[in-house]
Design a protein around this motif. Structure first.
Motif, PDB file in Angstrom:
ATOM      1  N   LYS A 336      65.602  15.261 -38.259  1.00 47.00           N
ATOM      2  CA  LYS A 336      65.066  14.619 -37.155  1.00 47.00           C
ATOM      3  C   LYS A 336      65.721  14.860 -36.124  1.00 47.00           C
ATOM      4  O   LYS A 336      67.446  14.609 -36.011  1.00 47.00           O
ATOM      5  CB  LYS A 336      64.615  13.561 -37.848  1.00 47.00           C
ATOM      6  N   VAL A 337      65.053  14.995 -34.714  1.00 44.63           N
ATOM      7  CA  VAL A 337      66.078  14.152 -33.354  1.00 44.63           C
ATOM      8  C   VAL A 337      65.594  12.656 -32.255  1.00 44.63           C
ATOM      9  O   VAL A 337      64.690  13.429 -32.249  1.00 44.63           O
ATOM     10  CB  VAL A 337      66.359  15.703 -32.176  1.00 44.63           C
ATOM     11  N   ASP A 338      66.336  12.159 -32.595  1.00 41.01           N
ATOM     12  CA  ASP A 338      65.982  11.515 -31.353  1.00 41.01           C
ATOM     13  C   ASP A 338      64.778  10.157 -31.437  1.00 41.01           C
ATOM     14  O   ASP A 338      63.618  10.706 -31.080  1.00 41.01           O
ATOM     15  CB  ASP A 338      66.247  11.181 -30.190  1.00 41.01           C
ATOM     16  N   GLY A 339      64.385  10.288 -32.656  1.00 44.84           N
ATOM     17  CA  GLY A 339      63.257   9.885 -33.090  1.00 44.84           C
ATOM     18  C   GLY A 339      61.772  10.608 -33.209  1.00 44.84           C
ATOM     19  O   GLY A 339      60.744   9.940 -33.364  1.00 44.84           O
ATOM     20  N   VAL A 340      62.013  12.416 -33.627  1.00 47.45           N
ATOM     21  CA  VAL A 340      61.152  13.372 -33.783  1.00 47.45           C
ATOM     22  C   VAL A 340      61.503  13.429 -34.978  1.00 47.45           C
ATOM     23  O   VAL A 340      62.474  14.442 -34.773  1.00 47.45           O
ATOM     24  CB  VAL A 340      60.878  13.768 -32.593  1.00 47.45           C
ATOM     25  N   SER A 341      60.644  13.429 -36.197  1.00 39.52           N
ATOM     26  CA  SER A 341      60.557  13.671 -37.366  1.00 39.52           C
ATOM     27  C   SER A 341      59.919  15.253 -37.625  1.00 39.52           C
ATOM     28  O   SER A 341      59.479  15.851 -36.574  1.00 39.52           O
ATOM     29  CB  SER A 341      60.555  12.909 -38.413  1.00 39.52           C
ATOM     30  N   ASP A 342      60.803  15.465 -38.663  1.00 37.45           N
ATOM     31  CA  ASP A 342      60.038  17.014 -38.733  1.00 37.45           C
ATOM     32  C   ASP A 342      58.314  17.170 -38.937  1.00 37.45           C
ATOM     33  O   ASP A 342      57.797  18.184 -39.035  1.00 37.45           O
ATOM     34  CB  ASP A 342      60.345  18.014 -39.893  1.00 37.45           C
ATOM     35  N   GLY A 343      58.536  15.448 -39.857  1.00 33.98           N
ATOM     36  CA  GLY A 343      57.367  14.940 -39.857  1.00 33.98           C
ATOM     37  C   GLY A 343      55.740  15.434 -38.917  1.00 33.98           C
ATOM     38  O   GLY A 343      55.147  15.506 -38.627  1.00 33.98           O
ATOM     39  N   ASN A 344      56.346  14.779 -37.657  1.00 37.60           N
ATOM     40  CA  ASN A 344      55.548  14.782 -36.449  1.00 37.60           C
ATOM     41  C   ASN A 344      55.914  16.186 -35.436  1.00 37.60           C
ATOM     42  O   ASN A 344      54.077  16.468 -35.116  1.00 37.60           O
ATOM     43  CB  ASN A 344      56.701  14.094 -35.556  1.00 37.60           C
ATOM     44  N   LEU A 345      56.154  17.070 -35.859  1.00 37.02           N
ATOM     45  CA  LEU A 345      56.644  18.708 -35.308  1.00 37.02           C
ATOM     46  C   LEU A 345      55.513  19.770 -36.730  1.00 37.02           C
ATOM     47  O   LEU A 345      54.902  20.543 -35.981  1.00 37.02           O
ATOM     48  CB  LEU A 345      57.363  19.127 -35.434  1.00 37.02           C
ATOM     49  N   LEU A 346      55.880  19.731 -37.930  1.00 35.16           N
ATOM     50  CA  LEU A 346      55.524  20.124 -38.909  1.00 35.16           C
ATOM     51  C   LEU A 346      53.480  20.558 -38.584  1.00 35.16           C
ATOM     52  O   LEU A 346      53.229  21.217 -38.592  1.00 35.16           O
ATOM     53  CB  LEU A 346      55.616  19.582 -40.236  1.00 35.16           C
ATOM     54  N   GLY A 347      52.743  19.144 -37.988  1.00 37.44           N
ATOM     55  CA  GLY A 347      51.502  19.322 -38.089  1.00 37.44           C
ATOM     56  C   GLY A 347      51.077  19.856 -36.880  1.00 37.44           C
ATOM     57  O   GLY A 347      49.835  20.523 -36.751  1.00 37.44           O
ATOM     58  N   LEU A 348      52.047  20.033 -35.873  1.00 35.51           N
ATOM     59  CA  LEU A 348      51.365  21.258 -34.629  1.00 35.51           C
ATOM     60  C   LEU A 348      51.270  22.213 -35.018  1.00 35.51           C
ATOM     61  O   LEU A 348      51.365  23.627 -33.738  1.00 35.51           O
ATOM     62  CB  LEU A 348      52.830  20.738 -33.558  1.00 35.51           C
ATOM     63  N   LEU A 349      52.469  23.474 -36.137  1.00 33.98           N
ATOM     64  CA  LEU A 349      52.340  24.349 -36.610  1.00 33.98           C
ATOM     65  C   LEU A 349      50.865  25.243 -36.654  1.00 33.98           C
ATOM     66  O   LEU A 349      50.760  24.146 -37.940  1.00 33.98           O
ATOM     67  CB  LEU A 349      53.412  24.573 -36.876  1.00 33.98           C
ATOM     68  N   GLY A 350      50.649  26.015 -36.821  1.00 36.31           N
ATOM     69  CA  GLY A 350      49.452  26.710 -37.009  1.00 36.31           C
ATOM     70  C   GLY A 350      47.762  26.012 -36.921  1.00 36.31           C
ATOM     71  O   GLY A 350      47.037  25.847 -37.616  1.00 36.31           O
TER      72      GLY A 350
END
Length: 494
Positions: A336-350
C-alpha cells in the motif's frame, strides 16, 4: 487513375451494400485521430467479414488503383497510423471479423481474427484456464492482433523470449493480392489437417529459412492485411500477490529490477511514475491531480503468482526470495502506498481499461514518445527529455513515464506520455514541438525507435544508416508493387 463508382459497386458486390459506405459522417470519423497527423477523409469505408472477402477487396483495389488503409481497433485512436495520407484511399475496417477461431488449452495457443478485442478475449481464454500476455491496460476497443503486430510491450518480461512474442503464425493478404500463411501454418496440409494431427500453429518461423511474419510486425499495414493470427498464452495462476516498491528516484529501483529479471522472479514487472499511476487510478482531471500529489515519485510493480496444487507454497517461497533481494538492494516493499492498496491495483493487471481510456482522463489528449533502450539508461533519457520539456514550458510533473522490461530484461520499453488539452491550441502547439524535439534528443542519445509513428518516423528514417530506407523500399516493392497498402506511412512515399 483512381477508381470511381465502379470500385464502390465492386466492393458492394463483395461485402454487400451494408458492408460499404460513403456517408460523410462515417468518412469524417476515420479522417482524424488524437495525433498530429493531418486529417484526410477516405473515399469510402468497407467492412469485410472474412479472409476471402479481404482478398477480393485487395484485388478490386489493385484493379482500380485505390490505396487501402487497414483498421481493426476502434476509437479513440492515438498514433496516426490509420489516418489516410493520400486522397482517394479506402478504409478497410476489419472490426466485423471478430471470431475467436480456436482456443488450444494444451498448447496454450489461441487463434483470432483482427476484430477480436482484448475485452472480448480475456474472459474467453480465462474459461480455458489461460491468460493473455497483455500490454498495460489497453483500451477496450483495442484489437489483440493489431497490438501484437505493433509489438506493444507486454507486462510479463519472463515469458517474453523474442521481440515478436506473443505473435505466432499469421494469414496475410499481401499487396500483390497473394494469400500467404506464415510459420507452421504454411503447411504441409490445411489448418484442419494440422489440427487433426495435433499441430497448433505455434512456431512462427518459416516457411523455409525466411520468416515473413517479421515483415508484418511494426509495418502499420504497409505490406498487407493480416486476416488471422495465432498468439501465445500462459497458464492462469490460482493465486496472485502484488508488491509495490516506492522510491524517490528511478535509480533506486534499477538494481532491484535487474536482480529480479536475472532470476526470472515474478510475473508482471514494470515501473511507473506518479503521473501515470494517477492517470490510471483517477476518474477525471481533478482526481488525477489530487492523486498525483499523494503518490511516491516512482513505483515498481511486481506481481507474484502461484499455480497448481502447491500454489500457496509457491507464492510463499517467491515472497521470501523477493524479500531477500529487496533487503540486499535497499528497496522497501509494501502492499500500500499513500492510500493506494495492492487490491486497487491488482485488478488492473491483465484486463482492458474501462472507458474513458486512462491516457485521456487527465486533459483529454495524450502524445506518446516511446523507444527501446537498456534499463540502466532510463534515468539519463528521462532527465534529457524533461530538460527539453521545461524549456518549452511544459510542466515536468505532467510527463508520464512507463518503463517496461522486455525480452527477460535484455532491453526495455521507455515511454514518455505528454498530457494536454485538445481544445487549447497553445498547449497543443507546445506538445507538438516537444514531441518532435524530444524525439530528436532521444535519437541523438542512442534511443532506438523500433515503432515510429507520424512525425517521428521522418526523424527516425533520416537518421538511419545509409541504405536502410532503400532496402526497405525494395522489400515494399516486392510485397506491394502498386504501393497501395497504407502509402505514406513509415518511409514509404505516398
Amino acid at each position: 487513375m483512381l477508381g470511381g463508382d465502379g470500385f464502390f459497386d465492386e466492393l458492394a458486390e463483395i461485402v454487400g451494400r451494408d458492408g460499404v459506405s460513403r456517408e460523410a459522417s462515417i468518412l469524417e470519423s476515420y479522417s482524424r485521430d488524437i495525433s498530429f497527423t493531418p486529417p484526410m477523409a477516405p473515399r469510402c469505408v468497407v467492412w469485410p467479414r472474412s479472409g476471402e472477402e479481404v482478398a477480393r477487396v485487395v484485388e478490386a483495389a489493385r484493379k482500380h488503383s485505390v490505396p487501402l488503409v487497414p483498421v481493426s481497433s476502434g476509437p479513440p485512436r492515438l498514433r496516426g497510423d490509420t489516418t489516410p495520407e493520400v486522397e482517394g484511399a479506402a478504409i478497410v475496417d476489419l472490426s466485423r471479423m471478430n471470431r475467436i477461431l480456436r482456443v488450444d488449452r494444451r498448447n496454450r495457443v489461441v487463434m483470432v481474427e483482427p476484430g477480436v478485442t482484448f475485452s472480448m478475449l480475456v474472459e474467453e481464454v480465462r474459461r480455458h484456464g489461460l491468460r493473455l500476455l497483455m500490454p498495460l491496460l489497453p483500451k477496450q476497443s483495442k484489437s489483440v492482433l493489431a497490438s501484437y503486430l505493433e509489438r506493444e510491450p507486454v507486462t510479463i518480461p519472463k515469458y517474453h523470449w523474442d521481440a515478436s512474442d506473443p505473435l505466432l503464425c499469421t494469414e496475410v493478404v499481401f499487396g500483390t493480392g497473394d494469400v500467404f500463411r506464415t510459420g507452421a501454418a504454411a503447411g504441409p496440409g490445411g489448418l484442419e489437417e494440422q489440427w487433426a494431427s495435433g499441430q497448433a500453429q505455434k512456431s512462427p518461423l518459416g516457411p523455409t529459412q525466411f520468416d515473413p511474419f517479421r515483415l508484418l510486425q511494426g509495418a502499420q499495414g504497409t505490406m498487407g492485411i493480416v486476416t488471422w493470427a495465432t498468439v501465445k498464452c500462459e497458464v492462469l495462476p490460482e493465486v496472485r500477490r502484488l508488491l509495490l516498491a516506492p522510491s524517490d528516484t528511478l535509480d533506486g529501483l534499477l538494481d532491484f529490477a535487474y536482480a529480479l529479471l536475472r532470476r526470472r522472479l515474478g510475473d508482471e514487472l514494470f515501473i511507473l511514475n506518479r503521473m501515470n499511476i494517477a492517470a490510471i487510478l483517477g476518474k477525471g482531471h481533478d482526481e488525477v491531480g489530487r492523486l498525483r500529489e499523494m503518490l511516491p515519485k516512482w513505483v515498481l510493480f511486481l506481481c507474484l503468482s502461484g499455480r497448481g496444487k502447491l500454489a500457496k507454497d509457491e507464492l510463499e517461497y517467491l515472497e521470501g526470495d523477493v524479500g531477500d533481494i529487496a533487503r540486499e538492494t535497499g528497496v522497501k516493499l509494501t502492499s500500500k502506498v499513500d492510500g493506494v492498496s495492492d487490491g486497487n491495483l491488482l485488478g488492473l493487471l491483465g484486463v482492458s481499461c474501462e472507458e474513458p481510456y486512462w491516457k485521456l482522463r487527465f486533459k483529454g489528449g495524450c502524445q506518446e514518445v516511446f523507444f527501446l533502450t537498456t534499463l540502466d539508461r532510463t534515468p539519463e533519457f528521462f532527465e534529457a527529455f524533461v530538460e527539453v520539456a521545461e524549456g518549452e514550458r511544459y510542466p515536468r510533473e505532467d510527463v508520464g513515464v512507463y518503463i517496461q522490461p522486455l525480452v527477460q530484461g535484455c532491453c526495455c520499453h521507455c515511454e514518455f506520455d505528454l498530457y494536454y488539452d485538445l481544445a487549447n491550441p497553445a498547449e497543443a502547439g507546445r506538445v507538438r514541438y516537444l514531441y518532435t524535439r524530444g524525439g530528436e534528443v532521444i535519437i541523438r542519445k542512442g534511443g532506438f525507435f523500433s515503432r515510429p509513428y507520424g512525425p517521428l518516423a521522418d526523424l527516425v528514417y533520416r537518421s538511419c544508416p545509409p541504405g536502410t530506407v532503400e532496402a526497405l523500399r525494395k522489400v515494399k516493392e516486392v510485397f506491394d508493387p502498386g504501393n497501395l497498402m497504407n502509402p505514406g506511412k513509415l518511409c514509404f512515399e505516398a
